[in-house]
Design a protein around this motif. Structure first.
Motif, PDB file in Angstrom:
ATOM      1  N   ALA A  20       0.856  -1.196   0.000  1.00 27.10           N
ATOM      2  CA  ALA A  20       0.000   0.000   0.000  1.00 27.10           C
ATOM      3  C   ALA A  20       0.885   1.237   0.000  1.00 27.10           C
ATOM      4  CB  ALA A  20      -0.909   0.020   1.223  1.00 27.10           C
ATOM      5  N   THR A  21       0.414   2.274  -0.681  1.00 25.27           N
ATOM      6  CA  THR A  21       1.106   3.563  -0.632  1.00 25.27           C
ATOM      7  C   THR A  21       0.133   4.590  -0.081  1.00 25.27           C
ATOM      8  OG1 THR A  21       2.399   2.960  -2.573  1.00 25.27           O
ATOM      9  CG2 THR A  21       2.337   5.302  -2.001  1.00 25.27           C
ATOM     10  N   PHE A  22       0.629   5.386   0.858  1.00 27.18           N
ATOM     11  CA  PHE A  22      -0.175   6.459   1.435  1.00 27.18           C
ATOM     12  C   PHE A  22       0.442   7.761   0.963  1.00 27.18           C
ATOM     13  CE2 PHE A  22      -0.205   2.809   4.230  1.00 27.18           C
ATOM     14  CZ  PHE A  22      -1.551   2.633   4.500  1.00 27.18           C
ATOM     15  N   LEU A  23      -0.309   8.479   0.141  1.00 31.30           N
ATOM     16  CA  LEU A  23       0.232   9.684  -0.474  1.00 31.30           C
ATOM     17  C   LEU A  23      -0.592  10.885  -0.014  1.00 31.30           C
ATOM     18  CD1 LEU A  23       2.315  10.559  -2.667  1.00 31.30           C
ATOM     19  CD2 LEU A  23       0.474  10.295  -4.349  1.00 31.30           C
ATOM     20  N   VAL A  24       0.085  11.807   0.697  1.00 35.38           N
ATOM     21  CA  VAL A  24      -0.596  13.030   1.162  1.00 35.38           C
ATOM     22  C   VAL A  24      -0.039  14.198   0.357  1.00 35.38           C
ATOM     23  CG1 VAL A  24      -0.979  14.568   3.124  1.00 35.38           C
ATOM     24  CG2 VAL A  24      -0.966  12.089   3.475  1.00 35.38           C
ATOM     25  N   LEU A  25      -0.946  14.991  -0.234  1.00 37.35           N
ATOM     26  CA  LEU A  25      -0.534  16.083  -1.115  1.00 37.35           C
ATOM     27  C   LEU A  25      -1.131  17.401  -0.628  1.00 37.35           C
ATOM     28  CD1 LEU A  25      -1.406  14.318  -4.526  1.00 37.35           C
ATOM     29  CD2 LEU A  25       0.780  14.267  -3.310  1.00 37.35           C
ATOM     30  N   ALA A  96      -0.855  14.071  20.068  1.00 38.77           N
ATOM     31  CA  ALA A  96      -1.140  13.705  18.679  1.00 38.77           C
ATOM     32  C   ALA A  96      -1.151  15.006  17.879  1.00 38.77           C
ATOM     33  CB  ALA A  96      -2.487  13.009  18.578  1.00 38.77           C
ATOM     34  N   PRO A  97      -0.105  15.267  17.077  1.00 35.46           N
ATOM     35  CA  PRO A  97      -0.044  16.552  16.368  1.00 35.46           C
ATOM     36  C   PRO A  97      -1.002  16.575  15.179  1.00 35.46           C
ATOM     37  CG  PRO A  97       1.798  15.150  15.708  1.00 35.46           C
ATOM     38  CD  PRO A  97       1.028  14.386  16.739  1.00 35.46           C
ATOM     39  N   SER A  98      -1.370  17.801  14.792  1.00 34.36           N
ATOM     40  CA  SER A  98      -2.182  17.999  13.589  1.00 34.36           C
ATOM     41  C   SER A  98      -1.252  18.506  12.497  1.00 34.36           C
ATOM     42  CB  SER A  98      -3.261  19.040  13.902  1.00 34.36           C
ATOM     43  OG  SER A  98      -3.904  19.429  12.709  1.00 34.36           O
ATOM     44  N   THR A  99      -1.222  17.836  11.360  1.00 35.66           N
ATOM     45  CA  THR A  99      -0.279  18.218  10.293  1.00 35.66           C
ATOM     46  C   THR A  99      -1.035  18.427   8.977  1.00 35.66           C
ATOM     47  OG1 THR A  99       0.217  15.894   9.842  1.00 35.66           O
ATOM     48  CG2 THR A  99       1.684  17.023  11.381  1.00 35.66           C
ATOM     49  N   PRO A 100      -0.449  19.239   8.050  1.00 33.39           N
ATOM     50  CA  PRO A 100      -1.188  19.615   6.845  1.00 33.39           C
ATOM     51  C   PRO A 100      -1.375  18.488   5.831  1.00 33.39           C
ATOM     52  CG  PRO A 100       0.906  20.832   7.038  1.00 33.39           C
ATOM     53  CD  PRO A 100       0.861  19.865   8.156  1.00 33.39           C
ATOM     54  N   GLY A 101      -2.337  18.683   4.937  1.00 32.65           N
ATOM     55  CA  GLY A 101      -2.617  17.729   3.865  1.00 32.65           C
ATOM     56  C   GLY A 101      -3.966  18.066   3.246  1.00 32.65           C
ATOM     57  N   ASP A 102      -3.981  18.275   1.921  1.00 34.64           N
ATOM     58  CA  ASP A 102      -5.235  18.612   1.231  1.00 34.64           C
ATOM     59  C   ASP A 102      -5.887  17.399   0.582  1.00 34.64           C
ATOM     60  OD1 ASP A 102      -4.874  21.270   1.896  1.00 34.64           O
ATOM     61  OD2 ASP A 102      -3.838  21.754   0.012  1.00 34.64           O
ATOM     62  N   LYS A 131       1.861  19.513  -4.388  1.00 35.17           N
ATOM     63  CA  LYS A 131       3.192  19.215  -3.820  1.00 35.17           C
ATOM     64  C   LYS A 131       3.034  18.002  -2.922  1.00 35.17           C
ATOM     65  CE  LYS A 131       6.175  23.213  -3.432  1.00 35.17           C
ATOM     66  NZ  LYS A 131       5.478  24.499  -3.314  1.00 35.17           N
ATOM     67  N   VAL A 132       4.044  17.127  -2.918  1.00 43.53           N
ATOM     68  CA  VAL A 132       3.964  15.948  -2.053  1.00 43.53           C
ATOM     69  C   VAL A 132       4.316  16.353  -0.619  1.00 43.53           C
ATOM     70  CG1 VAL A 132       4.902  13.654  -1.580  1.00 43.53           C
ATOM     71  CG2 VAL A 132       4.494  14.378  -3.951  1.00 43.53           C
ATOM     72  N   VAL A 133       3.411  16.072   0.297  1.00 47.17           N
ATOM     73  CA  VAL A 133       3.659  16.353   1.717  1.00 47.17           C
ATOM     74  C   VAL A 133       4.296  15.126   2.374  1.00 47.17           C
ATOM     75  CG1 VAL A 133       2.578  16.898   3.942  1.00 47.17           C
ATOM     76  CG2 VAL A 133       1.675  17.909   1.835  1.00 47.17           C
ATOM     77  N   ASP A 134       3.746  13.963   2.061  1.00 46.67           N
ATOM     78  CA  ASP A 134       4.318  12.724   2.607  1.00 46.67           C
ATOM     79  C   ASP A 134       3.948  11.549   1.706  1.00 46.67           C
ATOM     80  OD1 ASP A 134       5.687  11.230   4.833  1.00 46.67           O
ATOM     81  OD2 ASP A 134       3.757  10.194   4.840  1.00 46.67           O
ATOM     82  N   THR A 298       2.482  12.496  12.140  1.00 46.66           N
ATOM     83  CA  THR A 298       1.473  13.243  11.379  1.00 46.66           C
ATOM     84  C   THR A 298       0.100  12.976  11.983  1.00 46.66           C
ATOM     85  OG1 THR A 298       0.961  11.462   9.805  1.00 46.66           O
ATOM     86  CG2 THR A 298       2.791  12.915   9.229  1.00 46.66           C
ATOM     87  N   GLY A 299      -0.876  13.777  11.552  1.00 44.99           N
ATOM     88  CA  GLY A 299      -2.263  13.582  11.947  1.00 44.99           C
ATOM     89  C   GLY A 299      -3.126  14.459  11.047  1.00 44.99           C
TER      90      GLY A 299
END
Ligand code: HEM
Length: 316
Positions: A20-25, A96-102, A131-134, A298-299
């Motif tokens: 599996a790939t988890f892609l956050v952009l 539990a931090p809150s991190t960006p991702g659209d 842009k790739v975030v993670d 991340t979160g």
């Protein structure tokens, strides 16, 4: 979207796979970024078909989630009622931090090369609009064990209980057939974990390691296991399940050992309550001991709308 078109969910109920790939952009501010994202999301079904036809036995599936901050612009539709950004959860010992991702793409297949190929074509299509975030590449570890050595995913709903647990029903019209998603990328202190006796690890998780048998809950008011803290009942005593598709990731060479947590739910509050119980503790102060060996980097919260809604986004 015409009301005559039947609502088709995305493949949120696709099975756990070997890869599996988890892609956050995040969406960029180039002038036509939103348009490009809309048309790419509308054609995601076609893109998935391009790749999955190459080996239909490989169970290819991709689920798209849209973040709270861009929901209005990307869909132009009313918001799912519970959708809001991931809220940091601060316990006495762990946060539990809150991190960006659209945008989130949860890409699954029995074959790593199909995940790779889909991601490549997808990023070509989205081009400079994102842009790739993670990007995290997960793999199956023995009999669906996490890197802590425990079978992960046992208590997931199965069969007809899956849509009941994860798909928003009529009560929330714009969101119908969709699902809330929460992701957290955890890294483990494997050395510390392995220094514990198996019985100590089992008490933390709430299941036995080898046989995967459930242990009894601790008496109320005492240190609860992860399993107990993550079991949520509403005020009427009704238990609310979520669907987890966690995957191990990492690299022994760089000392990275992780679990990518991904939870799908019909109700966002259920996952939020689990996080409260884990980080703040229930009773408060007695946090989930799993967190002494697992740190979330991340979160982020997303909403996976129905496939019908996605295909209606094409400006054409
Ligand atoms: C149960 C591992 C994070 C929700 C379990 C189990 C394991 C596990 C081994 C027992 C077997 C099973 O039922 O799957 C982990 C690891 C995590 C993690 C390694 C990250 C480091 C989370 C988070 C949530 C969560 C962040 C929710 C916000 C649950 C739920 C269950 C569960 C709902 C089932 C409880 C029941 O028996 O009904 N987890 N988990 N987990 N976990 Fe986690």
């Amino acid at each position: 979207m015409s009301s005559r078109v039947p609502i088709e969910p995305q493949r949120v109920d696709a099975p756990l796979t070997v890869a599996a790939t988890f892609l956050v952009l995040s969406i960029t501010d180039v002038p036509d970024a939103i348009q490009k994202v809309r048309s790419s999301l509308a054609s995601i079904d076609g893109l998935a078909k391009n790749v999955s036809i190459r080996d239909l036995s490989a169970n290819f599936a991709c689920t798209v989630g849209i973040g709270s901050d861009v929901w209005d612009e990307v869909t132009g539709l009313p918001r799912p009622s519970e959708l809001h950004p991931f809220q940091e959860v601060k316990g006495k010992a762990h946060t539990a931090p809150s991190t960006p991702g659209d945008l989130l793409f949860h890409i699954r297949s029995e074959r790593r090369d199909l995940c790779f190929e889909f991601e490549r074509q997808l990023l070509d299509l989205l081009n400079d609009s994102i842009k790739v975030v993670d990007e995290t590449v997960g793999f199956r570890y023995f009999d669906v064990r996490d890197l802590l050595g425990f079978v992960d995913g046992t208590a997931n709903p199965a069969g007809p209980a899956v849509p009941a647990a994860i798909l928003v029903a009529e009560e929330d019209t714009p969101a119908v057939g969709g699902s809330y998603i929460v992701i957290q990328k955890y890294v483990h202190d494997l050395k510390g974990w392995r220094a514990l006796k198996a019985e100590q690890q089992e008490a933390i998780i709430g299941r036995t390691k080898f046989e995967n048998e459930e242990l009894d809950d601790a008496p109320t008011g005492q240190q609860a296991s992860h399993k107990t803290l993550a079991t949520i009942e509403d005020e009427n005593g009704v238990e609310h399940d979520i669907l987890r598709d966690n995957m191990p990731f990492g690299s022994p060479g760089s000392g990275e050992f992780g679990t990518y947590f991904i939870g799908y739910s019909r109700r966002l509050w259920v996952i939020e309550k689990m996080l409260q119980n884990m980080f703040v503790g229930n009773p408060p102060g007695l946090h989930d001991r799993l967190l002494d060996f697992s740190t979330p980097l991340t979160g982020t919260t997303f909403f996976a709308p129905s496939a019908s809604l996605l295909s209606s986004l094409d400006p054409e």
